[in-house]
Write a protein that holds these residues in place. Structure first.
Motif, mmCIF file in Angstrom:
data_model
loop_
_atom_site.group_PDB
_atom_site.id
_atom_site.type_symbol
_atom_site.label_atom_id
_atom_site.label_comp_id
_atom_site.label_asym_id
_atom_site.label_seq_id
_atom_site.Cartn_x
_atom_site.Cartn_y
_atom_site.Cartn_z
ATOM 1 N N PHE A 116 1.225 -1.191 -0.174
ATOM 2 C CA PHE A 116 0.100 0.237 -0.049
ATOM 3 C C PHE A 116 1.281 1.363 -0.149
ATOM 4 O O PHE A 116 0.311 2.220 0.188
ATOM 5 C CB PHE A 116 -1.117 0.362 1.056
ATOM 6 C CG PHE A 116 0.259 -0.808 2.479
ATOM 7 C CD1 PHE A 116 0.351 0.090 3.355
ATOM 8 C CD2 PHE A 116 -0.393 -1.982 2.971
ATOM 9 C CE1 PHE A 116 1.747 -0.225 4.276
ATOM 10 C CE2 PHE A 116 0.642 -2.661 3.732
ATOM 11 C CZ PHE A 116 1.198 -1.048 4.924
ATOM 12 N N THR A 119 6.569 4.358 -1.587
ATOM 13 C CA THR A 119 7.890 4.755 -1.182
ATOM 14 C C THR A 119 8.488 2.938 -1.742
ATOM 15 O O THR A 119 9.269 2.786 -2.246
ATOM 16 C CB THR A 119 8.779 4.649 0.152
ATOM 17 O OG1 THR A 119 7.736 6.201 0.459
ATOM 18 C CG2 THR A 119 9.907 5.486 0.369
ATOM 19 N N GLY A 159 9.388 9.157 7.879
ATOM 20 C CA GLY A 159 9.921 9.402 5.660
ATOM 21 C C GLY A 159 9.896 7.848 5.329
ATOM 22 O O GLY A 159 9.835 7.307 5.649
ATOM 23 N N GLU A 162 12.855 1.863 6.389
ATOM 24 C CA GLU A 162 12.665 1.102 7.172
ATOM 25 C C GLU A 162 13.423 1.262 8.919
ATOM 26 O O GLU A 162 14.662 0.997 8.332
ATOM 27 C CB GLU A 162 12.674 -0.010 7.539
ATOM 28 C CG GLU A 162 12.614 -1.157 8.433
ATOM 29 C CD GLU A 162 11.480 -0.545 9.517
ATOM 30 O OE1 GLU A 162 10.144 -0.523 9.534
ATOM 31 O OE2 GLU A 162 12.264 0.025 10.191
ATOM 32 N N SER A 195 8.138 -1.022 10.751
ATOM 33 C CA SER A 195 7.555 -1.987 10.171
ATOM 34 C C SER A 195 7.384 -3.698 11.076
ATOM 35 O O SER A 195 6.331 -4.654 10.359
ATOM 36 C CB SER A 195 7.435 -2.185 8.723
ATOM 37 O OG SER A 195 8.496 -3.081 8.479
HETATM 38 FE FE1 SF4 Z 1 6.695 2.030 3.304
HETATM 39 FE FE2 SF4 Z 1 7.237 1.865 5.594
HETATM 40 FE FE3 SF4 Z 1 6.471 -0.278 4.182
HETATM 41 FE FE4 SF4 Z 1 8.524 0.822 4.081
HETATM 42 S S1 SF4 Z 1 8.555 -0.469 5.777
HETATM 43 S S2 SF4 Z 1 7.680 -0.421 2.295
HETATM 44 S S3 SF4 Z 1 8.042 3.003 4.200
HETATM 45 S S4 SF4 Z 1 5.136 1.651 4.980
#
Ligand code: SF4
Ligand code: SAH
Length: 354
Positions: A116, A119, A159, A162, A195
């Motif tokens: 979703f 980035t 931002g 990770e 995450s």
């Molecule tokens: Fe996006 Fe965070 Fe998943 Fe990286 S860890 S893909 S920044 S939601």
């Protein structure tokens, strides 16, 4: 290329500049770059001219340069900043009355493949240094005249990237940001979102100076979470919640769980009840984020009524808030950071929330 001063702690400066400056000058230099926030060695007038010249031959302060600023109709600003090797990252400024929040990147792109998130489509280019993380914050503070009263500024490592896959640099940046002799931000107002890299959660908990912890839950079952966040194939919900239970919260601290709501995918009342069950007995709050859309993202934003229903179920058991979308019209909101250009904004326009 000269080395950057930003990112050096006092002890690093003492070790590094011994050949250039007598040791007692180290704290003057530390104050100049983090507290006075001077952008170039030439401006450090506490140092003699010849010392400055010697220093400048080896070091630069290391601020990023502005490539472009995108201003949302809601006051949010997205900054595209250029680093010393020419790579670019994004930081976001969100004013909100007396409370200002700066969201910064910890990596160029992101290696975690959440379905979703825009980035994710960039992949990972590289980790940021501690100095590059701090540089984003100094740039945004200065551009918004927030030089006084920095204690009231919130910092979120939410931002690009990770943060737990770049933990040493994130922790180093946090120590300098939270140091009263450094940037002087309140350590209680610095938050990291992950995450869910389980081994790194324990490591974060061991750090003496560390940000608050937010965890992107985003699904109410292992099966759904694995689909949406393929990295979680390695880490089950039971293991994640185990790591959360063992996490050493400070007396003033609660865990935050984030949950991106995707229409018809993870936004039912049943999902909400499962979230309540998963998080039972944890000292936590829940932040709901209705999907911020983008080209290439195969999901839709749920209706406000669905979001409210989800929230009201969770609220019966624990504090639950809906995160206000900020800067959607300039691709500055959560999950939208992909260095989207003005032309791309016009090709795929998104309205800001009123
Ligand atoms: Fe996006 Fe965070 Fe998943 Fe990286 S860890 S893909 S920044 S939601
Ligand atoms: N990489 C870290 C921090 C950055 S993302 C993480 O994933 O936690 C910050 C938050 O935005 C996360 O909770 C993430 O789940 C959420 N997010 C990602 N894409 C989104 C989108 N398109 N709409 C709304 N929230 C999104």
């Amino acid at each position: 290329m000269p080395d950057a001063l930003l990112g050096l702690e006092l002890v690093d400066i003492q070790n590094r500049i011994g050949s250039v400056l007598p040791g007692y000058r180290a704290s003057q230099l530390y104050t100049a770059i983090y507290k006075q926030r001077l952008r170039s060695v030439d401006e450090i007038s506490t140092l003699q001219r010849n010392v400055r010249a010697e220093l400048a031959s080896q070091f630069e302060v290391g601020w990023p340069e502005l490539q472009q600023r995108f201003d949302s109709t809601d006051g949010t600003r997205r900054y595209l900043l250029r680093l010393s090797d020419g790579k670019t990252v994004e930081a976001v400024f969100m004013p909100d009355g007396a409370r200002n929040t700066i969201c910064v990147s910890t990596q160029v792109g992101c290696p975690v493949d959440c379905k979703f998130c825009l980035t994710a489509l960039m992949g990972l280019e590289r980790n940021l240094t501690a100095g590059e993380v701090i540089g984003q914050i100094l740039y945004v503070l200065e551009d918004n005249d927030l030089t006084g009263g920095v204690q009231r500024v919130n910092i979120v490592f939410m931002g690009m990237g990770e943060p737990l896959l770049n933990l040493p640099n994130v922790l180093k940046a946090t120590r300098i940001l939270a140091d009263p002799n450094g940037v002087g931000l309140s350590p209680r107002r610095i938050t990291l979102s992950t995450s869910g890299i389980i081994p790194r959660i324990a490591e974060l908990g061991e750090a003496r100076v560390r940000p608050k912890l937010a965890i992107s839950l985003n699904a109410s079952s292992d099966a759904a979470r694995r689909e949406l966040m393929p990295i979680t194939r390695k880490y089950s919900l039971a293991e994640l919640l185990g790591a959360c239970r063992r996490y050493p919260l400070r007396p003033w601290e609660k865990l935050t769980f984030e949950y991106v709501l995707l229409r018809g995918v993870n936004d039912t009342d049943l999902d909400a009840r499962r979230v309540v069950r998963l998080l039972a007995n944890l000292n936590c709050i829940v932040n709901l984020i209705a999907l911020n859309p983008g080209p290439g993202i195969p999901f839709e934003t749920p209706d406000p009524a669905r979001v409210s229903s989800f929230q009201s179920i969770i609220q019966k058991s624990m504090p639950c808030f809906v995160r206000k979308p900020r800067g959607r019209d300039v691709y500055a909101a959560c999950g939208q950071l992909k260095r989207v250009s003005q032309k791309e904004i016009e090709q795929f326009p998104i309205l800001a929330e009123p």
